[in-house]
Design a protein around this motif. Structure first.
Motif, PDB file in Angstrom:
ATOM      1  N   LEU A  87       0.820  -1.209   0.000  1.00 52.86           N
ATOM      2  CA  LEU A  87       0.000   0.000   0.000  1.00 52.86           C
ATOM      3  C   LEU A  87       0.855   1.259   0.000  1.00 52.86           C
ATOM      4  O   LEU A  87       0.545   2.240  -0.689  1.00 52.86           O
ATOM      5  CB  LEU A  87      -0.929  -0.009   1.221  1.00 52.86           C
ATOM      6  N   MET A  88       1.951   1.244   0.773  1.00 57.15           N
ATOM      7  CA  MET A  88       2.784   2.441   0.886  1.00 57.15           C
ATOM      8  C   MET A  88       3.529   2.745  -0.408  1.00 57.15           C
ATOM      9  O   MET A  88       3.729   3.900  -0.764  1.00 57.15           O
ATOM     10  CB  MET A  88       3.790   2.278   2.035  1.00 57.15           C
ATOM     11  N   SER A  89       3.967   1.697  -1.114  1.00 55.33           N
ATOM     12  CA  SER A  89       4.776   1.904  -2.321  1.00 55.33           C
ATOM     13  C   SER A  89       4.000   1.630  -3.596  1.00 55.33           C
ATOM     14  O   SER A  89       4.582   1.652  -4.683  1.00 55.33           O
ATOM     15  CB  SER A  89       6.007   0.996  -2.289  1.00 55.33           C
ATOM     16  N   LEU A  90       2.692   1.349  -3.456  1.00 56.87           N
ATOM     17  CA  LEU A  90       1.855   0.989  -4.606  1.00 56.87           C
ATOM     18  C   LEU A  90       2.414  -0.243  -5.315  1.00 56.87           C
ATOM     19  O   LEU A  90       2.290  -0.384  -6.532  1.00 56.87           O
ATOM     20  CB  LEU A  90       1.742   2.169  -5.576  1.00 56.87           C
ATOM     21  N   GLY A  91       3.032  -1.114  -4.542  1.00 53.26           N
ATOM     22  CA  GLY A  91       3.572  -2.362  -5.075  1.00 53.26           C
ATOM     23  C   GLY A  91       4.956  -2.253  -5.673  1.00 53.26           C
ATOM     24  O   GLY A  91       5.545  -3.274  -6.058  1.00 53.26           O
ATOM     25  N   ILE A  92       5.499  -1.033  -5.760  1.00 59.10           N
ATOM     26  CA  ILE A  92       6.796  -0.843  -6.430  1.00 59.10           C
ATOM     27  C   ILE A  92       7.929  -1.502  -5.655  1.00 59.10           C
ATOM     28  O   ILE A  92       8.946  -1.889  -6.239  1.00 59.10           O
ATOM     29  CB  ILE A  92       7.066   0.659  -6.636  1.00 59.10           C
ATOM     30  N   HIS A  93       7.772  -1.671  -4.333  1.00 62.17           N
ATOM     31  CA  HIS A  93       8.848  -2.281  -3.544  1.00 62.17           C
ATOM     32  C   HIS A  93       9.178  -3.679  -4.043  1.00 62.17           C
ATOM     33  O   HIS A  93      10.319  -4.146  -3.923  1.00 62.17           O
ATOM     34  CB  HIS A  93       8.473  -2.304  -2.055  1.00 62.17           C
ATOM     35  N   ARG A  94       8.190  -4.364  -4.609  1.00 64.45           N
ATOM     36  CA  ARG A  94       8.443  -5.699  -5.143  1.00 64.45           C
ATOM     37  C   ARG A  94       9.390  -5.634  -6.356  1.00 64.45           C
ATOM     38  O   ARG A  94      10.272  -6.481  -6.509  1.00 64.45           O
ATOM     39  CB  ARG A  94       7.128  -6.366  -5.540  1.00 64.45           C
ATOM     40  N   LEU A  95       9.200  -4.630  -7.197  1.00 63.07           N
ATOM     41  CA  LEU A  95      10.082  -4.458  -8.358  1.00 63.07           C
ATOM     42  C   LEU A  95      11.487  -4.088  -7.903  1.00 63.07           C
ATOM     43  O   LEU A  95      12.479  -4.559  -8.478  1.00 63.07           O
ATOM     44  CB  LEU A  95       9.521  -3.379  -9.284  1.00 63.07           C
ATOM     45  N   TRP A  96      11.578  -3.224  -6.888  1.00 65.10           N
ATOM     46  CA  TRP A  96      12.895  -2.864  -6.358  1.00 65.10           C
ATOM     47  C   TRP A  96      13.623  -4.104  -5.836  1.00 65.10           C
ATOM     48  O   TRP A  96      14.815  -4.289  -6.095  1.00 65.10           O
ATOM     49  CB  TRP A  96      12.748  -1.865  -5.215  1.00 65.10           C
ATOM     50  N   LYS A  97      12.912  -4.927  -5.079  1.00 65.16           N
ATOM     51  CA  LYS A  97      13.538  -6.111  -4.488  1.00 65.16           C
ATOM     52  C   LYS A  97      13.951  -7.110  -5.565  1.00 65.16           C
ATOM     53  O   LYS A  97      15.027  -7.732  -5.469  1.00 65.16           O
ATOM     54  CB  LYS A  97      12.592  -6.751  -3.474  1.00 65.16           C
ATOM     55  N   ASP A  98      13.107  -7.275  -6.574  1.00 62.58           N
ATOM     56  CA  ASP A  98      13.473  -8.170  -7.678  1.00 62.58           C
ATOM     57  C   ASP A  98      14.752  -7.683  -8.361  1.00 62.58           C
ATOM     58  O   ASP A  98      15.656  -8.482  -8.656  1.00 62.58           O
ATOM     59  CB  ASP A  98      12.333  -8.245  -8.706  1.00 62.58           C
ATOM     60  N   HIS A  99      14.821  -6.392  -8.627  1.00 61.42           N
ATOM     61  CA  HIS A  99      16.013  -5.830  -9.275  1.00 61.42           C
ATOM     62  C   HIS A  99      17.236  -5.955  -8.372  1.00 61.42           C
ATOM     63  O   HIS A  99      18.344  -6.254  -8.853  1.00 61.42           O
ATOM     64  CB  HIS A  99      15.759  -4.363  -9.622  1.00 61.42           C
ATOM     65  N   LEU A 127      23.879 -13.964   4.255  1.00 58.89           N
ATOM     66  CA  LEU A 127      23.322 -13.450   5.508  1.00 58.89           C
ATOM     67  C   LEU A 127      22.386 -12.303   5.176  1.00 58.89           C
ATOM     68  O   LEU A 127      22.822 -11.273   4.651  1.00 58.89           O
ATOM     69  CB  LEU A 127      24.442 -12.982   6.442  1.00 58.89           C
ATOM     70  N   ASP A 128      21.108 -12.482   5.459  1.00 60.76           N
ATOM     71  CA  ASP A 128      20.117 -11.437   5.200  1.00 60.76           C
ATOM     72  C   ASP A 128      19.740 -10.787   6.524  1.00 60.76           C
ATOM     73  O   ASP A 128      19.012 -11.367   7.331  1.00 60.76           O
ATOM     74  CB  ASP A 128      18.888 -12.026   4.517  1.00 60.76           C
ATOM     75  N   ILE A 129      20.264  -9.581   6.743  1.00 59.49           N
ATOM     76  CA  ILE A 129      20.067  -8.867   7.996  1.00 59.49           C
ATOM     77  C   ILE A 129      18.744  -8.097   7.968  1.00 59.49           C
ATOM     78  O   ILE A 129      18.361  -7.549   6.928  1.00 59.49           O
ATOM     79  CB  ILE A 129      21.239  -7.891   8.248  1.00 59.49           C
ATOM     80  N   ALA A 130      18.070  -8.037   9.118  1.00 57.09           N
ATOM     81  CA  ALA A 130      16.736  -7.435   9.206  1.00 57.09           C
ATOM     82  C   ALA A 130      15.836  -8.111   8.180  1.00 57.09           C
ATOM     83  O   ALA A 130      15.007  -7.462   7.534  1.00 57.09           O
ATOM     84  CB  ALA A 130      16.804  -5.919   9.004  1.00 57.09           C
ATOM     85  N   GLY A 131      16.022  -9.422   8.019  1.00 58.60           N
ATOM     86  CA  GLY A 131      15.330 -10.182   6.980  1.00 58.60           C
ATOM     87  C   GLY A 131      13.895 -10.475   7.286  1.00 58.60           C
ATOM     88  O   GLY A 131      13.129 -10.836   6.384  1.00 58.60           O
ATOM     89  N   GLY A 132      13.535 -10.378   8.552  1.00 61.44           N
ATOM     90  CA  GLY A 132      12.142 -10.454   8.988  1.00 61.44           C
ATOM     91  C   GLY A 132      11.285 -11.464   8.266  1.00 61.44           C
ATOM     92  O   GLY A 132      11.394 -12.664   8.486  1.00 61.44           O
ATOM     93  N   THR A 133      10.430 -10.955   7.384  1.00 61.00           N
ATOM     94  CA  THR A 133       9.423 -11.802   6.745  1.00 61.00           C
ATOM     95  C   THR A 133       9.990 -12.737   5.693  1.00 61.00           C
ATOM     96  O   THR A 133       9.254 -13.564   5.155  1.00 61.00           O
ATOM     97  CB  THR A 133       8.335 -10.929   6.095  1.00 61.00           C
ATOM     98  N   GLY A 134      11.267 -12.606   5.366  1.00 62.78           N
ATOM     99  CA  GLY A 134      11.907 -13.567   4.474  1.00 62.78           C
ATOM    100  C   GLY A 134      11.686 -13.325   2.999  1.00 62.78           C
ATOM    101  O   GLY A 134      12.032 -14.184   2.177  1.00 62.78           O
ATOM    102  N   ASP A 135      11.147 -12.150   2.606  1.00 64.80           N
ATOM    103  CA  ASP A 135      10.872 -11.946   1.180  1.00 64.80           C
ATOM    104  C   ASP A 135      12.147 -11.822   0.356  1.00 64.80           C
ATOM    105  O   ASP A 135      12.205 -12.289  -0.782  1.00 64.80           O
ATOM    106  CB  ASP A 135       9.953 -10.737   0.962  1.00 64.80           C
ATOM    107  N   ILE A 136      13.198 -11.212   0.918  1.00 69.39           N
ATOM    108  CA  ILE A 136      14.473 -11.125   0.198  1.00 69.39           C
ATOM    109  C   ILE A 136      15.135 -12.504   0.145  1.00 69.39           C
ATOM    110  O   ILE A 136      15.643 -12.928  -0.897  1.00 69.39           O
ATOM    111  CB  ILE A 136      15.414 -10.108   0.861  1.00 69.39           C
ATOM    112  N   ALA A 137      15.137 -13.215   1.263  1.00 70.89           N
ATOM    113  CA  ALA A 137      15.764 -14.539   1.309  1.00 70.89           C
ATOM    114  C   ALA A 137      15.111 -15.495   0.312  1.00 70.89           C
ATOM    115  O   ALA A 137      15.797 -16.271  -0.365  1.00 70.89           O
ATOM    116  CB  ALA A 137      15.674 -15.102   2.729  1.00 70.89           C
ATOM    117  N   LEU A 138      13.800 -15.453   0.221  1.00 73.17           N
ATOM    118  CA  LEU A 138      13.103 -16.332  -0.716  1.00 73.17           C
ATOM    119  C   LEU A 138      13.473 -15.999  -2.156  1.00 73.17           C
ATOM    120  O   LEU A 138      13.703 -16.895  -2.978  1.00 73.17           O
ATOM    121  CB  LEU A 138      11.589 -16.199  -0.528  1.00 73.17           C
ATOM    122  N   ARG A 139      13.585 -14.721  -2.468  1.00 76.64           N
ATOM    123  CA  ARG A 139      14.008 -14.317  -3.807  1.00 76.64           C
ATOM    124  C   ARG A 139      15.435 -14.796  -4.092  1.00 76.64           C
ATOM    125  O   ARG A 139      15.753 -15.209  -5.211  1.00 76.64           O
ATOM    126  CB  ARG A 139      13.939 -12.791  -3.950  1.00 76.64           C
TER     127      ARG A 139
END
Length: 338
Positions: A87-99, A127-139
């Protein structure tokens, strides 16, 4: 920013007509104020036992209190964290993380030249720091497995907040990377509750890739965390950070962005997560983060080589980072000398 924030200052003034107020009454009134002020204890006696302070959003708090306050914020937002990011990024954060992940190309591609390499059998340790929900690690694991055909690379998800790690465990419970069955145990991901400023649980020179996405701005001592990153990375290892920036280079777009950030995001937090205060902090924490040039300099000061850096005529660092979406976010990297 002051121009964008609500003006809350009210002025109090005495009536210009003072004939009805006797001089004795005014002297008594002034005396009572001075007496009351003398009875007030010094503010420093109540704020903190420590003289060292830091910022918590726009507030100033004792250093030893910040970590617990950040932990409280993310405990509050953990369950809605991914939804709120959409909601905050209008979904753009997903594109940033993919890139971000593609630019790092995690994993070791198996070729005829690498099949006999001992490293190819063990893969990378990320090592994924502040990895929390694991979205970066899964990618990271998806990229290593599907793009580089690497089934050995593993990720350690580290976070100071147990509630965020719990969300990560839920995410990986249905993934092929965290099987708990005795017949086919597959643990390519592990979880570590730790403060990024003290990674004593991780050996020096043991990590191939250190990542932190949208987390380092919440650290109390960012330079200490960078030094810990340098310690745990192997020679030739890479530090990579994806983080919001405090301002856009275009003044007009920056003004629009700030109005959205400070006006809409706390309101969305209130409506969706019933937590305006936490999301107000998240917006303020972005504003207090160093500029791209300042943060690239901090990475260099920790001992890393900053790829793509240049020095301007005034000696200031130029380049060495990648702006995303007009500079709303940026990717920073550093390489530990071999």
């Amino acid at each position: 920013m002051a121009a964008l924030l609500p003006r809350a200052t009210k002025r109090l003034r005495l009536s210009p007509s003072t004939d009805s107020v006797c001089h004795g009454c005014r002297r008594a009134f002034a005396s009572s104020i001075r007496h009351g002020q003398q009875q007030q204890p010094a503010p420093s006696q109540h704020v903190s036992q420590s003289d060292k302070t830091t910022h918590f959003g726009f507030k100033t708090v004792a250093e030893e209190l910040k970590a617990s306050r950040v932990r409280t914020v993310f405990s509050s937002v953990a369950a809605n964290y991914d939804t709120m990011n959409d909601l905050m990024s209008l979904g753009i954060h997903r594109l940033w993380k993919d890139h971000f992940v593609r630019s790092l190309n995690p994993g070791i591609r198996l070729t005829s030249a690498t099949t006999s390499s001992p490293q190819s059998a063990t893969g990378q340790t990320i090592l994924d720091i502040a990895g929390g929900t694991g979205d970066i690690a899964l990618r990271m694991l998806d990229h290593a497995t599907t793009i580089n055909r690497d089934n050995a690379t593993s990720v350690i998800i580290s976070d100071i907040n147990p509630e965020m790690l719990a969300e990560g465990r839920k995410r990986f419970a249905t993934s092929p990377y965290y099987s708990t069955t005795t017949t086919s145990p597959n643990r390519r991901v592990s979880f570590l509750e730790a403060n990024a400023e003290d990674l004593s649980a991780i050996e020096s020179n043991s990590i191939d890739l250190y990542t932190v996405a949208f987390g380092i701005r919440n650290f109390t001592h960012k330079q200490v965390a960078l030094q810990e990153a340098f310690r745990v990375l192997k020679p030739g290892g890479v530090f990579a950070c994806l983080e919001f920036t405090p301002r856009l280079s275009n003044p007009i777009m920056n003004g629009i962005y700030k109005r959205w950030s400070f006006g809409a995001i706390p309101l969305i937090g209130q409506v969706v997560a019933a937590d305006r205060e936490s999301y107000q902090y998240l917006v303020e924490s972005i504003e207090r983060f160093p500029s791209q040039a300042e943060f690239a300099g901090m990475i260099e000061d920790a001992g890393f080589i900053v790829p793509g850096k240049e020095r301007g005529d005034g000696g200031d660092l130029e380049g060495g980072w990648e702006d995303l979406s007009l500079g709303i976010a940026a990717i920073h990297k550093g390489v530990k000398p071999a």
